[in-house]
Write an enzyme that holds these catalytic residues in place. Structure first.
Site, PDB file in Angstrom:
ATOM      1  N   ASP A 138     -62.243 -16.476 -13.113  1.00 56.10           N
ATOM      2  CA  ASP A 138     -62.663 -17.785 -12.651  1.00 56.10           C
ATOM      3  C   ASP A 138     -61.881 -18.505 -11.666  1.00 56.10           C
ATOM      4  O   ASP A 138     -61.413 -17.740 -10.881  1.00 56.10           O
ATOM      5  CB  ASP A 138     -62.300 -18.803 -14.049  1.00 56.10           C
ATOM      6  CG  ASP A 138     -63.301 -20.096 -14.033  1.00 56.10           C
ATOM      7  OD1 ASP A 138     -63.074 -21.000 -13.407  1.00 56.10           O
ATOM      8  OD2 ASP A 138     -64.190 -19.895 -15.140  1.00 56.10           O
ATOM      9  N   HIS A 170     -61.432 -25.788 -13.344  1.00 51.82           N
ATOM     10  CA  HIS A 170     -62.386 -25.188 -14.265  1.00 51.82           C
ATOM     11  C   HIS A 170     -61.926 -24.125 -15.179  1.00 51.82           C
ATOM     12  O   HIS A 170     -62.313 -24.090 -16.306  1.00 51.82           O
ATOM     13  CB  HIS A 170     -63.363 -24.678 -13.249  1.00 51.82           C
ATOM     14  CG  HIS A 170     -64.687 -24.163 -13.710  1.00 51.82           C
ATOM     15  ND1 HIS A 170     -64.839 -22.747 -14.211  1.00 51.82           N
ATOM     16  CD2 HIS A 170     -66.136 -24.630 -13.997  1.00 51.82           C
ATOM     17  CE1 HIS A 170     -66.185 -22.679 -14.706  1.00 51.82           C
ATOM     18  NE2 HIS A 170     -66.752 -23.781 -14.403  1.00 51.82           N
ATOM     19  N   ASN A 269     -76.909 -23.433 -14.738  1.00 54.81           N
ATOM     20  CA  ASN A 269     -77.285 -24.812 -14.904  1.00 54.81           C
ATOM     21  C   ASN A 269     -78.392 -25.366 -13.893  1.00 54.81           C
ATOM     22  O   ASN A 269     -78.610 -26.341 -13.550  1.00 54.81           O
ATOM     23  CB  ASN A 269     -76.074 -25.637 -14.384  1.00 54.81           C
ATOM     24  CG  ASN A 269     -74.907 -25.116 -15.407  1.00 54.81           C
ATOM     25  OD1 ASN A 269     -75.009 -24.891 -16.340  1.00 54.81           O
ATOM     26  ND2 ASN A 269     -73.510 -25.435 -14.688  1.00 54.81           N
ATOM     27  N   SER A 349     -71.171 -23.270 -18.326  1.00 54.02           N
ATOM     28  CA  SER A 349     -69.796 -22.818 -18.169  1.00 54.02           C
ATOM     29  C   SER A 349     -68.779 -23.151 -19.376  1.00 54.02           C
ATOM     30  O   SER A 349     -67.800 -22.594 -19.611  1.00 54.02           O
ATOM     31  CB  SER A 349     -68.871 -23.592 -16.861  1.00 54.02           C
ATOM     32  OG  SER A 349     -69.557 -22.877 -15.787  1.00 54.02           O
TER      33      SER A 349
END
Length: 406
Positions: A138, A170, A269, A349
């Site tokens: 990530d 994130h 998404n 996520s």
């Protein structure tokens, strides 16, 4: 045997200020005994005055203060405390109050998948860590976040710079959902205290290249004898191809899976079919769509919190399709964040790390299980206890993650 990494955890407590006792209590309250803090005026010697005043009023002396302030604490009746407040040597008499560490929050997503019922997670406010290693591929992880067990010796930066410290937030958020410590502060993850390997493949803006992601996968594969699970809450457009050799990214993930690492990835998404996104479309991974859940309970009806959506339904942004293996909470998820803080975020996520944490729980008790066996176990333990088909256009109801028996 794996080496355990320990870290210090600090909890804060606060004491609310209350008015000093200035008036006599009612007759019914006067005889009740309670704790009081007595502050003495300058010139009064704490030890002798404390003993004298407490004995004269039939109380029990507890602590004598000599440095931070001059005074003492004692058990007294309310009537005795009122009389004591009038003593010329006394500056103030204050009722004692209970304090506690800052309460830990059970996030709605952790509640919804019944992680608090898992005998392996053992979520009870005691910092007993799940003995498993999870790579977070990530934006990195805040290396010194007090609510995370970050394995800094395993850090790798395939993006910009040399540090795997999170410059975006994130990755730290994802990490908390996977394994935030069960330490009575902040939040708790699905697999509390799991060792989190920060593998940074995205920059501070959350962007990266496939070559950087392959670098991360390559690093995880090199440590496949230590890392059981890898989470990839990222992706881009692409297709499955016909085999593992169809693309360099799929080949890298196939080889990593063959080495024994279970990969969990976000569906995406775009409210589109996940078969147009990689790595979500790869059959070797566990692909996760997002559930909108606002209160951690089934049945729907809860009011939206951080964003508009319908409670207990397929999230209105989530990708869908036959490539999706499980659904997990992904709307208004509260987790760890950079700056040693916490934040609420939404997306597939946020759904993916719930499943990565579940895979970690399973591997903790089934260390020899293959990635395919882990996927099968997670799907078998899931249920259809969410409202369908609202907003899910593919005619396939994914099972909702549940880890109560793990």
């Amino acid at each position: 045997m794996r080496r355990k990494r320990l870290m210090a955890v600090f909890a804060s407590a606060s004491l609310a200020l209350v008015p000093f006792l200035t008036a006599a209590p009612s007759a019914s309250a006067a005889a009740q005994t309670g704790g009081y803090i007595v502050v003495l005026k300058d010139g009064a010697e704490p030890s002798s005055v404390a003993a004298e005043q407490t004995k004269a009023r039939g109380g029990t002396l507890r602590h004598v203060y000599r440095s931070a302030l001059k005074g003492y604490s004692a058990r007294l009746t309310a009537a005795a405390a009122a009389r004591l407040a009038k003593d010329p040597r006394v500056q103030s008499v204050e009722p004692d109050r209970e304090v506690s560490i800052t309460a830990q929050t059970l996030p709605t997503g952790i509640n919804r998948i019944d992680a608090e019922l898992s005998p392996t997670a053992k979520i009870n406010g005691i910092d007993e860590r799940v003995d498993v290693d999870v790579a977070v591929i990530d934006t990195g992880i805040q290396l010194n976040h007090p609510d995370l067990n970050v394995y800094t010796a395993g850090a790798r930066n395939c993006s910009t710079g040399s540090s795997a410290n999170d410059g975006n937030g994130h990755g730290t958020h994802v990490a908390g959902t996977i394994g935030a410590l069960d330490n009575n502060i902040g939040v708790v993850g699905v697999a509390p205290g799991a060792r989190l390997w920060p593998v940074r493949v995205l920059n501070n803006s959350g962007n990266g290249t496939w070559s950087q992601i392959i670098c991360g996968v390559d690093y995880v594969t090199a440590h496949a004898n230590e890392i059981e699970v890898a989470n990839m809450s990222l992706g881009g457009t692409g297709t499955e191809g016909t085999s593992c050799s169809s693309s360099s990214l799929r080949q890298a993930i196939c080889n990593s899976v063959n080495a024994g690492v279970t990969y969990v990835v976000a569906a995406g998404n775009s409210y589109a079919n996940a078969n147009g996104f990689v790595p979500a479309t790869y059959p070797e991974v566990i692909t996760v769509s997002a559930l909108a859940d606002f209160n951690g309970a089934p049945g729907g009806g809860a009011s939206p919190t951080c964003r508009s959506d319908q409670d207990d339904t397929f999230a209105d942004f989530s990708n869908y399709g036959s490539d999706v293996d499980l659904i997990a909470p992904g709307v208004c998820i509260y987790s760890t964040y950079i700056g040693s803080s916490y934040a609420t975020l939404s997306g597939t996520s946020m759904a993916s790390p719930h499943v990565a944490g579940a895979a970690a729980l399973y591997k903790a008790t089934h260390p020899s299980a293959s990635p395919a066996a882990v996927k099968a176990a997670l799907q078998s333990a899931g249920n259809y206890g969410w409202i369908w088909p609202s907003q899910d256009p593919d005619g396939i109801q994914e099972k909702l993650l549940n880890v109560s028996t793990f």
